[in-house]
Design a protein around this motif. Structure first.
Motif, PDB file in Angstrom:
ATOM      1  N   ASP A  33      36.883  25.698  43.913  1.00 20.27           N
ATOM      2  CA  ASP A  33      37.965  25.109  43.129  1.00 20.27           C
ATOM      3  C   ASP A  33      39.308  25.797  43.367  1.00 20.27           C
ATOM      4  OD1 ASP A  33      37.752  27.512  41.769  1.00 20.27           O
ATOM      5  OD2 ASP A  33      37.159  26.619  39.852  1.00 20.27           O
ATOM      6  N   GLY A  34      39.310  26.834  44.207  1.00 19.27           N
ATOM      7  CA  GLY A  34      40.554  27.507  44.553  1.00 19.27           C
ATOM      8  C   GLY A  34      41.110  28.427  43.491  1.00 19.27           C
ATOM      9  N   SER A  35      40.325  28.754  42.471  1.00 19.51           N
ATOM     10  CA  SER A  35      40.849  29.558  41.371  1.00 19.51           C
ATOM     11  C   SER A  35      40.716  31.055  41.588  1.00 19.51           C
ATOM     12  CB  SER A  35      40.140  29.188  40.059  1.00 19.51           C
ATOM     13  OG  SER A  35      38.766  29.530  40.128  1.00 19.51           O
ATOM     14  N   SER A  36      39.790  31.475  42.441  1.00 13.34           N
ATOM     15  CA  SER A  36      39.544  32.906  42.612  1.00 13.34           C
ATOM     16  C   SER A  36      39.081  33.209  44.027  1.00 13.34           C
ATOM     17  CB  SER A  36      38.496  33.398  41.605  1.00 13.34           C
ATOM     18  OG  SER A  36      37.237  32.779  41.854  1.00 13.34           O
ATOM     19  N   ILE A  37      39.106  34.493  44.368  1.00  8.44           N
ATOM     20  CA  ILE A  37      38.636  34.964  45.662  1.00  8.44           C
ATOM     21  C   ILE A  37      37.670  36.109  45.444  1.00  8.44           C
ATOM     22  CG2 ILE A  37      39.303  36.190  47.775  1.00  8.44           C
ATOM     23  CD1 ILE A  37      41.876  34.653  47.786  1.00  8.44           C
ATOM     24  N   ALA A  38      36.549  36.056  46.117  1.00 12.65           N
ATOM     25  CA  ALA A  38      35.643  37.203  46.189  1.00 12.65           C
ATOM     26  C   ALA A  38      35.873  37.864  47.545  1.00 12.65           C
ATOM     27  CB  ALA A  38      34.194  36.758  46.046  1.00 12.65           C
ATOM     28  N   TYR A  39      35.920  39.186  47.570  1.00  9.49           N
ATOM     29  CA  TYR A  39      36.184  39.878  48.820  1.00  9.49           C
ATOM     30  C   TYR A  39      35.529  41.252  48.802  1.00  9.49           C
ATOM     31  CZ  TYR A  39      39.804  42.466  46.236  1.00  9.49           C
ATOM     32  OH  TYR A  39      40.468  43.253  45.325  1.00  9.49           O
ATOM     33  N   THR A  40      35.528  41.899  49.949  1.00 12.82           N
ATOM     34  CA  THR A  40      34.963  43.238  50.069  1.00 12.82           C
ATOM     35  C   THR A  40      36.090  44.264  50.028  1.00 12.82           C
ATOM     36  OG1 THR A  40      33.234  42.357  51.498  1.00 12.82           O
ATOM     37  CG2 THR A  40      33.493  44.739  51.456  1.00 12.82           C
ATOM     38  N   ARG A  41      35.914  45.264  49.184  1.00  9.29           N
ATOM     39  CA  ARG A  41      36.888  46.359  49.114  1.00  9.29           C
ATOM     40  C   ARG A  41      36.209  47.652  49.526  1.00  9.29           C
ATOM     41  NH1 ARG A  41      38.106  50.341  45.647  1.00  9.29           N
ATOM     42  NH2 ARG A  41      36.810  49.526  43.959  1.00  9.29           N
ATOM     43  N   ASN A  42      36.875  48.395  50.390  1.00  3.53           N
ATOM     44  CA  ASN A  42      36.407  49.699  50.835  1.00  3.53           C
ATOM     45  C   ASN A  42      35.024  49.631  51.474  1.00  3.53           C
ATOM     46  OD1 ASN A  42      36.782  52.478  51.190  1.00  3.53           O
ATOM     47  ND2 ASN A  42      35.772  52.997  49.269  1.00  3.53           N
ATOM     48  N   GLY A  43      34.675  48.464  52.009  1.00  2.00           N
ATOM     49  CA  GLY A  43      33.436  48.338  52.752  1.00  2.00           C
ATOM     50  C   GLY A  43      32.174  48.239  51.943  1.00  2.00           C
ATOM     51  N   ARG A  44      32.246  48.411  50.592  1.00  2.00           N
ATOM     52  CA  ARG A  44      31.013  48.417  49.807  1.00  2.00           C
ATOM     53  C   ARG A  44      31.137  47.840  48.399  1.00  2.00           C
ATOM     54  NH1 ARG A  44      30.390  53.205  46.573  1.00  2.00           N
ATOM     55  NH2 ARG A  44      32.240  54.541  46.658  1.00  2.00           N
ATOM     56  N   PHE A  45      32.319  47.490  47.990  1.00  2.00           N
ATOM     57  CA  PHE A  45      32.509  46.872  46.678  1.00  2.00           C
ATOM     58  C   PHE A  45      32.825  45.393  46.845  1.00  2.00           C
ATOM     59  CE2 PHE A  45      33.709  51.306  46.042  1.00  2.00           C
ATOM     60  CZ  PHE A  45      33.003  51.650  44.889  1.00  2.00           C
ATOM     61  N   ILE A  46      32.121  44.536  46.134  1.00  2.00           N
ATOM     62  CA  ILE A  46      32.495  43.126  46.102  1.00  2.00           C
ATOM     63  C   ILE A  46      33.329  42.912  44.848  1.00  2.00           C
ATOM     64  CG2 ILE A  46      31.680  40.752  45.906  1.00  2.00           C
ATOM     65  CD1 ILE A  46      29.236  41.547  47.492  1.00  2.00           C
ATOM     66  N   GLU A  47      34.550  42.433  45.049  1.00  2.00           N
ATOM     67  CA  GLU A  47      35.460  42.239  43.933  1.00  2.00           C
ATOM     68  C   GLU A  47      35.880  40.781  43.846  1.00  2.00           C
ATOM     69  OE1 GLU A  47      38.645  44.969  43.505  1.00  2.00           O
ATOM     70  OE2 GLU A  47      37.237  46.642  43.273  1.00  2.00           O
ATOM     71  N   SER A  48      36.369  40.409  42.673  1.00  2.00           N
ATOM     72  CA  SER A  48      36.876  39.062  42.437  1.00  2.00           C
ATOM     73  C   SER A  48      38.292  39.170  41.904  1.00  2.00           C
ATOM     74  CB  SER A  48      35.988  38.326  41.428  1.00  2.00           C
ATOM     75  OG  SER A  48      36.534  37.066  41.108  1.00  2.00           O
ATOM     76  N   VAL A  49      39.183  38.325  42.406  1.00  5.00           N
ATOM     77  CA  VAL A  49      40.552  38.300  41.911  1.00  5.00           C
ATOM     78  C   VAL A  49      40.895  36.878  41.488  1.00  5.00           C
ATOM     79  CG1 VAL A  49      41.463  38.034  44.261  1.00  5.00           C
ATOM     80  CG2 VAL A  49      42.979  38.810  42.432  1.00  5.00           C
ATOM     81  N   GLU A  57      44.410  54.014  56.692  1.00  6.59           N
ATOM     82  CA  GLU A  57      43.427  53.393  57.558  1.00  6.59           C
ATOM     83  C   GLU A  57      42.296  52.808  56.720  1.00  6.59           C
ATOM     84  OE1 GLU A  57      42.309  56.368  60.333  1.00  6.59           O
ATOM     85  OE2 GLU A  57      44.261  56.372  61.344  1.00  6.59           O
ATOM     86  N   MET A  58      41.175  52.462  57.388  1.00  8.32           N
ATOM     87  CA  MET A  58      40.067  51.817  56.689  1.00  8.32           C
ATOM     88  C   MET A  58      39.458  52.694  55.606  1.00  8.32           C
ATOM     89  SD  MET A  58      38.025  49.688  59.640  1.00  8.32           S
ATOM     90  CE  MET A  58      36.842  49.077  58.443  1.00  8.32           C
ATOM     91  N   SER A  59      39.700  53.995  55.671  1.00 10.60           N
ATOM     92  CA  SER A  59      39.183  54.897  54.642  1.00 10.60           C
ATOM     93  C   SER A  59      39.906  54.729  53.314  1.00 10.60           C
ATOM     94  CB  SER A  59      39.287  56.354  55.112  1.00 10.60           C
ATOM     95  OG  SER A  59      40.635  56.681  55.410  1.00 10.60           O
ATOM     96  N   ASP A  60      41.053  54.043  53.323  1.00 12.69           N
ATOM     97  CA  ASP A  60      41.778  53.765  52.087  1.00 12.69           C
ATOM     98  C   ASP A  60      40.889  52.938  51.174  1.00 12.69           C
ATOM     99  OD1 ASP A  60      43.567  52.487  50.137  1.00 12.69           O
ATOM    100  OD2 ASP A  60      45.198  53.239  51.391  1.00 12.69           O
ATOM    101  N   THR A  61      40.733  53.369  49.930  1.00 15.81           N
ATOM    102  CA  THR A  61      39.815  52.694  49.002  1.00 15.81           C
ATOM    103  C   THR A  61      40.258  51.289  48.640  1.00 15.81           C
ATOM    104  OG1 THR A  61      40.944  53.678  47.088  1.00 15.81           O
ATOM    105  CG2 THR A  61      39.059  54.879  47.999  1.00 15.81           C
ATOM    106  N   ARG A  62      41.502  50.917  48.985  1.00 19.04           N
ATOM    107  CA  ARG A  62      41.986  49.565  48.696  1.00 19.04           C
ATOM    108  C   ARG A  62      41.778  48.614  49.870  1.00 19.04           C
ATOM    109  NH1 ARG A  62      47.980  51.228  47.648  1.00 19.04           N
ATOM    110  NH2 ARG A  62      47.392  52.374  49.538  1.00 19.04           N
TER     111      ARG A  62
END
Length: 264
Positions: A45-61, A30-35
């Motif tokens: 430019d379409g090269s990367s995505i910034a997103y929210t992980r686990n409700g509190r981490f902003i990550e880039s892929v 569920e949402m408690s999953d850290t992923r």
């Protein structure tokens, strides 16, 4: 584009709905999953995505290599500036910004109830929601100004690439839900674009189409009342609200679109 099949993964696809592929790991809990991943924003430019992980981490892929890293802890709802150099986001204190590599974090507006930041096309202002009205703050920080405040709940501001039009969601339709509306960016008449439940609009690169989130029953009928909402899908339409078309397969629950990779 951010897809939520009940667990939270990020997918990308072409503007016409082809080329669908998963970017973040499958979440089996569920949402408690850290992923758990949501609130994706694709770089211009379409090269990367910034997103929210686990409700509190902003990550880039990185979309080519698949490599990801944490940019910031304590924030969510990241969004890229038009040139891709800056990310604005909702933080614990209000609306903040940082360089796209996670450096130079700064507070733009101290408003604990603020959320949903979006840059104006000229990148001079960041527009967001406070308690149902839409306000703006200089992209360098400073005093906020009201963009739209009335007796209705207004949210999800986004701007046409030429900066002339703001599209937003609002409950002014009286349907116990939100619809999409447009207005001149400088203020003026408000025009309804949808008459069924819809939120989270985004313009495509040339400003000819709007990608948005709409609510349906499990069998695909559009709904107006939030009580009737059972699933969500991505749809696309002309900027005047005509030619509304389902974009994602009915078998997938999809939400929170972001557009990139085609900016001039």
């Amino acid at each position: 584009m951010s897809f939520d099949d009940g667990y939270g993964q990020i997918f990308v696809m072409n503007e016409d709905g082809t080329g669908l592929r998963q970017v973040t790991p499958t979440v089996t809990g569920e949402m408690s999953d850290t992923r758990y991943a949501n609130y994706a924003s694709i770089s211009p430019d379409g090269s990367s995505i910034a997103y929210t992980r686990n409700g509190r981490f902003i990550e880039s892929v990185d979309l080519e290599s698949g490599n990801s890293r944490t940019l910031y802890e304590g924030g969510y709802q990241p969004t890229f500036s038009p040139d891709g150099s800056t990310i604005a986001f909702t933080s614990l204190d209000g609306i903040s910004a940082m360089n796209a590599d996670g450096s130079d974090v700064r507070l733009l507006a101290r408003e604990e109830s603020a959320f949903g930041a979006a840059f104006t096309p000229d990148a001079t202002r960041v527009v967001f929601n406070i308690g149902g009205y839409i306000v703006a703050v200089p992209a360098t920080g400073g005093e906020t100004t009201v963009v739209l405040r009335d007796q209705f709940w207004n949210a999800d501001p986004t701007f046409s690439p030429d900066g002339s039009t703001m599209v937003f969601s609002s409950n002014r339709g009286g349907n116990n839900g939100s619809e999409l509306y447009s207005m001149p960016a400088a203020g003026g008449p408000i025009t309804a674009l949808t008459d069924t439940y819809a939120v989270h609009p985004q313009f495509n690169a040339d400003g000819s189409r709007i990608i948005y989130n709409r609510a349906t029953t499990r069998t695909g009928e559009l709904v107006t009342d939030i009580v009737s909402y059972e699933r969500s899908e991505l749809a696309t339409m002309n900027v005047d609200g005509s030619d509304q078309i389902r974009l994602t397969p009915q078998s997938i629950t999809a939400q929170d679109a972001s557009f990139g990779g085609g900016r001039p």
